[in-house]
Design an enzyme around this catalytic site. Structure first.
Site, mmCIF file in Angstrom:
data_model
loop_
_atom_site.group_PDB
_atom_site.id
_atom_site.type_symbol
_atom_site.label_atom_id
_atom_site.label_comp_id
_atom_site.label_asym_id
_atom_site.label_seq_id
_atom_site.Cartn_x
_atom_site.Cartn_y
_atom_site.Cartn_z
ATOM 1 N N LYS A 180 0.877 -1.322 0.004
ATOM 2 C CA LYS A 180 -0.056 0.013 -0.011
ATOM 3 C C LYS A 180 0.915 1.407 -0.077
ATOM 4 O O LYS A 180 1.414 1.664 1.016
ATOM 5 C CB LYS A 180 -0.950 0.206 1.008
ATOM 6 C CG LYS A 180 -1.992 0.966 1.121
ATOM 7 C CD LYS A 180 -2.664 1.469 2.330
ATOM 8 C CE LYS A 180 -1.895 2.665 3.092
ATOM 9 N NZ LYS A 180 -1.693 4.129 2.053
ATOM 10 N N GLU A 254 9.408 1.367 10.788
ATOM 11 C CA GLU A 254 10.419 2.275 10.648
ATOM 12 C C GLU A 254 9.641 3.715 10.810
ATOM 13 O O GLU A 254 9.011 4.102 9.761
ATOM 14 C CB GLU A 254 10.757 2.222 9.204
ATOM 15 C CG GLU A 254 11.787 1.019 8.937
ATOM 16 C CD GLU A 254 13.174 0.870 9.517
ATOM 17 O OE1 GLU A 254 13.713 1.966 10.204
ATOM 18 O OE2 GLU A 254 13.918 -0.032 9.536
ATOM 19 N N CYS A 288 13.710 11.123 7.220
ATOM 20 C CA CYS A 288 13.757 10.625 8.502
ATOM 21 C C CYS A 288 15.153 10.821 9.122
ATOM 22 O O CYS A 288 15.360 10.661 10.247
ATOM 23 C CB CYS A 288 12.980 9.178 8.627
ATOM 24 S SG CYS A 288 14.064 8.001 7.493
ATOM 25 N N GLU A 385 9.689 16.111 15.041
ATOM 26 C CA GLU A 385 10.094 16.205 13.612
ATOM 27 C C GLU A 385 9.330 17.130 13.034
ATOM 28 O O GLU A 385 8.124 17.269 12.832
ATOM 29 C CB GLU A 385 9.608 14.542 13.391
ATOM 30 C CG GLU A 385 10.287 14.354 12.025
ATOM 31 C CD GLU A 385 9.832 12.677 11.596
ATOM 32 O OE1 GLU A 385 8.520 12.308 11.672
ATOM 33 O OE2 GLU A 385 10.792 12.202 10.921
HETATM 34 P P1 NAD Z 1 2.541 8.594 7.371
HETATM 35 O O1 NAD Z 1 2.304 7.812 8.766
HETATM 36 O O2 NAD Z 1 1.236 9.688 7.246
HETATM 37 O O3 NAD Z 1 1.836 7.591 6.160
HETATM 38 C C1 NAD Z 1 2.619 6.326 5.914
HETATM 39 C C2 NAD Z 1 1.936 5.147 5.554
HETATM 40 O O4 NAD Z 1 0.864 4.968 6.504
HETATM 41 C C3 NAD Z 1 0.944 5.674 4.355
HETATM 42 O O5 NAD Z 1 0.951 4.756 3.178
HETATM 43 C C4 NAD Z 1 -0.396 5.914 4.984
HETATM 44 O O6 NAD Z 1 -1.359 5.874 4.028
HETATM 45 C C5 NAD Z 1 -0.475 4.656 5.859
HETATM 46 N N1 NAD Z 1 -1.296 4.851 6.982
HETATM 47 C C6 NAD Z 1 -1.665 6.070 7.615
HETATM 48 N N2 NAD Z 1 -2.594 5.729 8.637
HETATM 49 C C7 NAD Z 1 -2.734 4.492 8.593
HETATM 50 C C8 NAD Z 1 -3.523 3.509 9.470
HETATM 51 N N3 NAD Z 1 -4.272 3.998 10.182
HETATM 52 N N4 NAD Z 1 -3.167 2.167 9.086
HETATM 53 C C9 NAD Z 1 -2.446 1.749 8.356
HETATM 54 N N5 NAD Z 1 -1.597 2.542 7.389
HETATM 55 C C10 NAD Z 1 -1.739 3.880 7.678
HETATM 56 O O7 NAD Z 1 3.736 8.921 6.835
HETATM 57 P P2 NAD Z 1 4.215 9.776 5.836
HETATM 58 O O8 NAD Z 1 3.871 11.187 6.321
HETATM 59 O O9 NAD Z 1 4.055 9.198 4.551
HETATM 60 O O10 NAD Z 1 5.790 9.659 5.806
HETATM 61 C C11 NAD Z 1 6.649 10.482 6.593
HETATM 62 C C12 NAD Z 1 7.103 9.877 7.899
HETATM 63 O O11 NAD Z 1 7.915 8.454 7.595
HETATM 64 C C13 NAD Z 1 7.997 10.497 8.852
HETATM 65 O O12 NAD Z 1 7.694 10.739 10.068
HETATM 66 C C14 NAD Z 1 9.329 10.010 8.441
HETATM 67 O O13 NAD Z 1 10.304 10.012 9.706
HETATM 68 C C15 NAD Z 1 8.949 8.651 8.505
HETATM 69 N N6 NAD Z 1 9.976 8.031 7.607
HETATM 70 C C16 NAD Z 1 10.717 6.996 8.433
HETATM 71 C C17 NAD Z 1 11.773 6.244 7.734
HETATM 72 C C18 NAD Z 1 12.626 5.270 8.630
HETATM 73 O O14 NAD Z 1 13.542 4.431 7.749
HETATM 74 N N7 NAD Z 1 12.423 5.360 9.763
HETATM 75 C C19 NAD Z 1 12.065 6.576 6.561
HETATM 76 C C20 NAD Z 1 11.305 7.206 5.927
HETATM 77 C C21 NAD Z 1 10.224 7.908 6.275
#
Ligand code: NAD
Length: 481
Positions: A180, A254, A288, A385
């Site tokens: 997804k 992650e 991140c 963040e």
């Molecule tokens: P997000 O949490 O908004 O979304 C991530 C994914 O989760 C999306 O596909 C979203 O549709 C899905 N999602 C949202 N709510 C959900 C739910 N209730 N159940 C299941 N899936 C759900 O994150 P984002 O804004 O897309 O990405 C940015 C974040 O990702 C930042 O916090 C960043 O630090 C983190 N990030 C971490 C790493 C790492 O390696 N640790 C790498 C890249 C990004």
């Protein structure tokens, strides 16, 4: 937002090897955040689509789990080749969908391809421990079994690369996947499905395109899903963990980061400033591991702040469509620019903004590259963040304070230590609680080495042999002789 529906493509979902519309009968508009234009539509999946995709993956698992490592390896190598062959097109598509500079987006593809190739190799060398007679008259062996169906939930900051990081180890280990992508950036995942359609058996990789709000819970709670791998915000990870807890599902999280950059008085300040100019603002700071929280030694603080402000003020930002000279594109959406603007405004009273600090009045989700000097350790801008082009700089008094401040956040993903004294750098590298620590560099990743956090940055590793292990369950088989 200009809706040009009649001119855009509406993509279907990829389930069980077939392209299908959503059961909801609805679609989602996909925007280019650099100019607000709608560039495509995708299916707005609902819980019924989740069920179809998970069932297709469960069916495919019955055979995929029995393929040999060699077969899985060859399939991943073919997929890597297919992605590589369309690298330019994929990079340009990612740029349009995520507002990234075109060159930077194209540069992400070789890293993703290398990751797939690494896991193609890893599939063939994954092993259990050697057999032995731990109980007289019995031989024990360890097997590493695939978990089953993995729900791979990807973020919007590196859409295709994160999809690759997830599907590589999962498929190599013999799992099947329901991917997804973020509803904001689903387009390269759709192309990935197109490429996989000719390479992987039906149902081994399924791609559904709904919002987290509409299908997240249905996917995470689905009884057919054995493991959830999510890269996203820490709050999203916590929500998923709560939902998954009901069925004690395996998790790979992650999550967020707030990387400290510890700069001692004896560091090469030019190298630090150049590196932060690049990797504090790479992907408009939506990373991140972004080098976003600089903690500088007392003797060089003033000089360093001036140097960094100069470097950052020279960043060329704008719509990637303006040309290859654009170093920083837009944020992912207006909502993200609102968030960044709010955090910078709230930081103003307790600190000095020495570069940027404004939201431009133009179409698209922009924020100026910004440096904030002297915020309090407990302030929001230091603790939370931002996920935008904002770097803070603080003056520490001694090594103990540098370590304490570095550790005094809820995240623990990545950090860097800068010093001419390697002994000191290694002492500090040991003392700080982060999953990756760079010495005299920042941001460098390789497929062979693990990437993943401590604390609220999550658990589980991406890349490396640790990742493939995460996507397996250890089984003990004991044979009576
Ligand atoms: P997000 O949490 O908004 O979304 C991530 C994914 O989760 C999306 O596909 C979203 O549709 C899905 N999602 C949202 N709510 C959900 C739910 N209730 N159940 C299941 N899936 C759900 O994150 P984002 O804004 O897309 O990405 C940015 C974040 O990702 C930042 O916090 C960043 O630090 C983190 N990030 C971490 C790493 C790492 O390696 N640790 C790498 C890249 C990004």
């Amino acid at each position: 937002m200009t809706d040009t529906l009649e001119k855009t493509t509406t993509h279907q979902q990829f389930i069980g090897g077939s392209w299908v519309d959503s059961a909801t009968g609805q679609t989602l508009a996909v925007e280019n955040p650099a100019n607000g234009q709608v560039i495509a539509h995708v299916q707005a999946s609902g819980p019924e689509d989740v069920d179809r995709a998970v069932k297709a993956a469960e069916k495919a698992f019955q055979t995929w789990q029995h393929t040999t490592p060699q077969e899985r390896s060859l399939a991943l190598l073919k997929l890597a080749d297919a992605v590589e062959a369309r690298a330019d097109e994929l990079g340009r598509l990612e740029s349009r969908n995520a507002g990234k500079p075109v060159g930077a987006a194209i540069d992400e593809i070789p890293a993703m391809v290398d990751n797939l190739r690494f896991f193609a190799g890893a599939a063939r060398v994954m092993e259990g421990k050697a057999a032995n007679e731990y109980l007289a008259g019995h031989t024990s062996m360890i097997r590493r079994e695939p978990v089953g169906v993995v729900a791979s939930i990807a973020p919007w900051n590196y859409p295709l690369m994160m999809a690759g990081w997830k599907i590589g180890p999962a498929l190599a280990a013999g799992n099947t996947v329901v991917l997804k992508p973020s509803a904001r950036t689903p387009l390269t995942a759709v192309v990935l499905a197109e490429l996989a359609a000719d390479i992987l058996p039906p149902g081994v990789l399924n791609v559904i395109t709904g919002t987290g709000a509409a299908i997240g819970d249905a996917l995470v709670a689905h009884p057919g899903v054995g493991m959830i791998s999510v890269t996203g915000d820490t709050d999203t990870g916590k929500h998923i963990a709560r939902t998954a807890a009901d069925r004690v599902k395996r998790l790979h999280l992650e999550l967020g980061g707030k990387a400290p950059v510890i700069v001692f008085d004896d560091a090469d300040l030019d190298a630090v400033a150049e590196t932060i100019k690049l990797f504090g603002y790479w992907n408009a700071g939506q990373d991140c591991t972004a080098a976003c929280r600089v903690i500088v030694g007392p003797k060089v603080y003033d000089k360093f702040v001036a140097k960094l402000a100069d470097e950052v003020s020279s960043i060329k930002w704008g719509d990637p469509a303006e040309g290859e000279h654009i170093e920083m594109g837009s944020l992912i959406a207006g909502a993200q620019a609102d968030k960044v603007e709010g955090m910078v405004e709230r930081a103003r009273s307790g600190a000095e903004i020495v570069a940027g600090g404004h939201r431009p009045t133009r179409v698209g989700a922009y924020y100026e590259p910004t440096v904030i000097a002297g915020p309090d350790q407990r302030s929001e801008i230091v603790q939370d963040e931002v996920f935008g082009p904002v770097v803070t700089v603080q003056r520490f008094s001694d090594e103990d304070q540098a370590i304490a401040w570095a550790n005094d956040v809820r995240f623990g993903l990545a950090a860097s230590v800068w010093s001419g004294d390697i002994g000191k750098a290694l002492r500090v590298a040991k003392a700080i609680q982060f999953g990756t620590v760079w010495v005299n560099d920042h941001f460098m990743l390789v497929s062979e080495m693990p990437h993943g956090g401590f604390k609220e940055s999550g658990y589980g590793k991406d890349q490396s042999m640790y990742a493939i292990e995460d996507y397996t369950v250890v089984k003990h088989v004991m044979i009576k002789l």
